[in-house]
Enzyme design. Structure first.
Site, PDB file in Angstrom:
ATOM      1  CB  SER A  42       4.997   1.047   5.082  1.00  0.00           C
ATOM      2  OG  SER A  42       4.467  -0.218   5.411  1.00  0.00           O
TER       3      SER A  42
ATOM      4  CG  HIS B 225       9.219 -10.934   2.317  1.00  0.00           C
ATOM      5  ND1 HIS B 225       8.247 -10.238   2.988  1.00  0.00           N
ATOM      6  CD2 HIS B 225      10.299 -10.922   3.100  1.00  0.00           C
ATOM      7  CE1 HIS B 225       8.745  -9.828   4.138  1.00  0.00           C
ATOM      8  NE2 HIS B 225       9.987 -10.218   4.232  1.00  0.00           N
TER       9      HIS B 225
ATOM     10  CG  HIS C 198       3.341  -7.371   9.464  1.00  0.00           C
ATOM     11  ND1 HIS C 198       4.120  -7.331   8.333  1.00  0.00           N
ATOM     12  CD2 HIS C 198       3.261  -6.099   9.920  1.00  0.00           C
ATOM     13  CE1 HIS C 198       4.499  -6.079   8.122  1.00  0.00           C
ATOM     14  NE2 HIS C 198       4.004  -5.314   9.057  1.00  0.00           N
TER      15      HIS C 198
ATOM     16  CE1 TYR D 140       0.143  -8.621   6.960  1.00  0.00           C
ATOM     17  CE2 TYR D 140       0.000  -7.118   8.831  1.00  0.00           C
ATOM     18  CZ  TYR D 140       0.471  -7.422   7.559  1.00  0.00           C
ATOM     19  OH  TYR D 140       1.266  -6.533   6.907  1.00  0.00           O
ATOM     20  CD  GLU D 141       4.131 -11.128   6.807  1.00  0.00           C
ATOM     21  OE1 GLU D 141       4.939 -11.767   6.106  1.00  0.00           O
ATOM     22  OE2 GLU D 141       4.457 -10.132   7.459  1.00  0.00           O
TER      23      GLU D 141
ATOM     24  CB  ALA E 149       2.468   2.601   7.540  1.00  0.00           C
TER      25      ALA E 149
ATOM     26  CG  MET F 126      -2.437  -4.107  11.261  1.00  0.00           C
ATOM     27  SD  MET F 126      -2.876  -4.716   9.628  1.00  0.00           S
ATOM     28  CE  MET F 126      -4.353  -3.734   9.273  1.00  0.00           C
ATOM     29  CB  SER F 127       3.958  -3.654  12.908  1.00  0.00           C
ATOM     30  OG  SER F 127       4.072  -2.256  12.797  1.00  0.00           O
TER      31      SER F 127
ATOM     32  CG  ASN G 269      -4.798   5.074   6.716  1.00  0.00           C
ATOM     33  OD1 ASN G 269      -3.686   4.635   6.990  1.00  0.00           O
ATOM     34  ND2 ASN G 269      -5.892   4.615   7.286  1.00  0.00           N
TER      35      ASN G 269
ATOM     36  CG  HIS H 280      -1.493  -2.391   0.978  1.00  0.00           C
ATOM     37  ND1 HIS H 280      -0.815  -2.247   2.176  1.00  0.00           N
ATOM     38  CD2 HIS H 280      -0.566  -2.850   0.081  1.00  0.00           C
ATOM     39  CE1 HIS H 280       0.452  -2.610   2.011  1.00  0.00           C
ATOM     40  NE2 HIS H 280       0.620  -2.974   0.747  1.00  0.00           N
TER      41      HIS H 280
HETATM   42  N1  HPA Z   1      -5.283   0.600  10.361  1.00  0.00           N
HETATM   43  C1  HPA Z   1      -4.416  -0.366  10.727  1.00  0.00           C
HETATM   44  N2  HPA Z   1      -3.181  -0.427  10.271  1.00  0.00           N
HETATM   45  C2  HPA Z   1      -2.764   0.528   9.427  1.00  0.00           C
HETATM   46  C3  HPA Z   1      -3.608   1.554   9.011  1.00  0.00           C
HETATM   47  C4  HPA Z   1      -4.942   1.586   9.508  1.00  0.00           C
HETATM   48  O1  HPA Z   1      -5.757   2.475   9.174  1.00  0.00           O
HETATM   49  N3  HPA Z   1      -2.887   2.340   8.156  1.00  0.00           N
HETATM   50  C5  HPA Z   1      -1.648   1.800   8.087  1.00  0.00           C
HETATM   51  N4  HPA Z   1      -1.570   0.704   8.852  1.00  0.00           N
END
Ligand code: HPA
Length: 286
Positions: A35, A66, A88, A90-91, A118, A221-222, A245, A259
Site C-alpha cells: 500500500s 483488482h 494476501h 485473508y483473500e 503498510a 498481514m503480508s 496507523n 482501512h
Molecule cells: N494491523 C494489521 N495490519 C495493518 C495495520 C494494523 O494496524 N495497519 C496496516 N496494516
C-alpha cells in the site's frame, strides 16, 4: 497435497518463460509494492506491464476490480520487476500462492527483492508516516504450521529446512540507513521487528499488548511468506513497513483501526517511499 504441484519448478518456469519471452528487460531486482507504493510503477521508464490474469499459472485475483500487474521497467536506469498489487492469505489464498510471484521473479533472474507493506505501529515511538526498516520478523502463522514451504520441498529452489536468522540482509539495511541520511529523514525512520498475522480483522488491544511483549514493533498481514520464500531460494531481502496507523494499546480508547486511515497515510507518504525504493534499487544493482 492440495495445490502443491502449482508451486514446483516446472509450473513456475511456465510463468517466468511467458514473461521472459515478452519483455526485453532482464532485471536482477524485484519489488513488491505494498500500500502506498503502487504508483511507483507509473514512474518506470520503458515500462512493460502484464496483468496477472494473462500470466499462465499465476494466482487468479479474488477481488473485483483488482488491477494486479507484473510491471517491468527502468527505475533510475536500473531494470526492475515489480508486483503492483500482492496476494494476501485473508483473500483466501494459501500462503504458497501469496508468495508464488517471488519464485517467478527468481526464475526471471531476480536475485534481490525489496518488499514493502503498510503496518500498524506497536512501538510507542513510531508515528503515522514513519518508515520501519525491517530487521527481523515474527511469523505467527508459522507457529501454527502455516508456512508457504509446507509440502514436498523442491530442491531446485532451496533446502528443506532453510535458515531465517539473517533474513533481512545486514548490508542492505546499512545501505538503507545511508540513503535515509542522504534524504534527511532519519527522524521518521526506525529499524524494528515486523509481526505477521492473518487478518483481515485488526487486532484487539489484548493481542497488541501480547505482540508488544513478544518484541514486535509493527504488525501487518503480508510480507513474511514472501520473505521466507525469497530466502529459501537464496535471494537477498530488503524490506520496510510504512507505519500507517498507531495501534490502539489502551482498553479505554475510543479509537479503532480502519482501512481508510491506512490508505490515507500510505498516499500521503508515497513520494517518500518511492524515493527510498529508487535509491535502494540503484545501490542494489551495483
Ligand atoms: N494491523 C494489521 N495490519 C495493518 C495495520 C494494523 O494496524 N495497519 C496496516 N496494516
Amino acid at each position: 497435497l492440495p495445490g502443491e504441484a502449482a508451486f514446483d519448478y516446472n509450473t513456475i518456469s511456465i510463468s517466468a518463460n511467458y514473461l521472459l519471452e515478452r519483455t526485453k528487460h532482464r532485471p536482477s531486482i524485484g519489488i513488491v509494492c505494498g500500500s502506498g507504493l503502487g504508483s511507483l510503477v507509473d514512474h518506470l521508464k520503458e515500462r512493460e506491464a502484464f496483468p496477472y490474469e494473462k500470466i499462465p499459472n499465476f494466482p487468479v485475483s479474488t477481488v473485483a476490480g483488482h488491477d494486479g500487474q507484473v510491471v517491468f521497467g527502468l527505475l533510475n536506469g536500473v531494470p526492475v520487476m515489480c508486483m503492483k498489487g500482492r496476494f494476501h492469505s485473508y483473500e483466501g489464498y494459501p500462503l504458497w500462492k501469496t508468495a508464488m510471484p517471488i519464485r517467478v521473479m527468481k526464475l526471471v533472474g531476480v536475485n534481490s527483492v525489496i518488499v514493502t507493506n503498510a503496518a500498524g505501529g506497536i512501538n510507542d515511538k513510531y508515528h503515522v508516516g514513519d518508515v520501519m526498516l525491517i530487521k527481523d520478523h515474527i511469523n505467527i502463522p508459522g507457529f501454527a504450521g502455516n508456512s508457504p514451504l509446507v509440502g514436498k520441498n523442491d530442491e531446485n529452489f532451496g533446502p528443506r529446512f532453510p535458515g531465517m536468522s539473517n533474513a533481512y540482509d545486514k548490508q542492505l539495511r546499512q545501505e538503507a540507513k545511508n540513503v535515509v541520511k542522504e534524504m534527511g529523514i532519519e527522524e521518521s525512520v526506525h529499524e524494528g521487528v515486523y509481526v505477521m498475522l492473518g487478518g483481515p480483522s485488526y487486532e484487539t488491544v489484548a493481542e497488541l499488548r501480547l505482540l508488544r511483549l513478544l518484541g514486535a514493533d509493527a504488525v501487518g498481514m503480508s510480507t513474511v511468506a514472501e520473505v521466507v520464500v525469497a530466502r529459501h531460494c537464496g535471494m537477498r531481502v530488503f524490506a520496510f513497513s510504512l507505519v500507517t496507523n498507531k495501534c490502539i494499546m489502551e482498553w479505554d480508547s475510543d479509537e479503532e483501526a480502519n482501512h481508510e486511515e491506512v490508505i490515507a497515510a500510505a498516499n500521503a507518504r508515497k513520494h517518500h517511499l518511492q524515493e527510498l525504493v529508487g535509491r535502494m534499487a540503484a545501490r542494489m544493482a551495483q
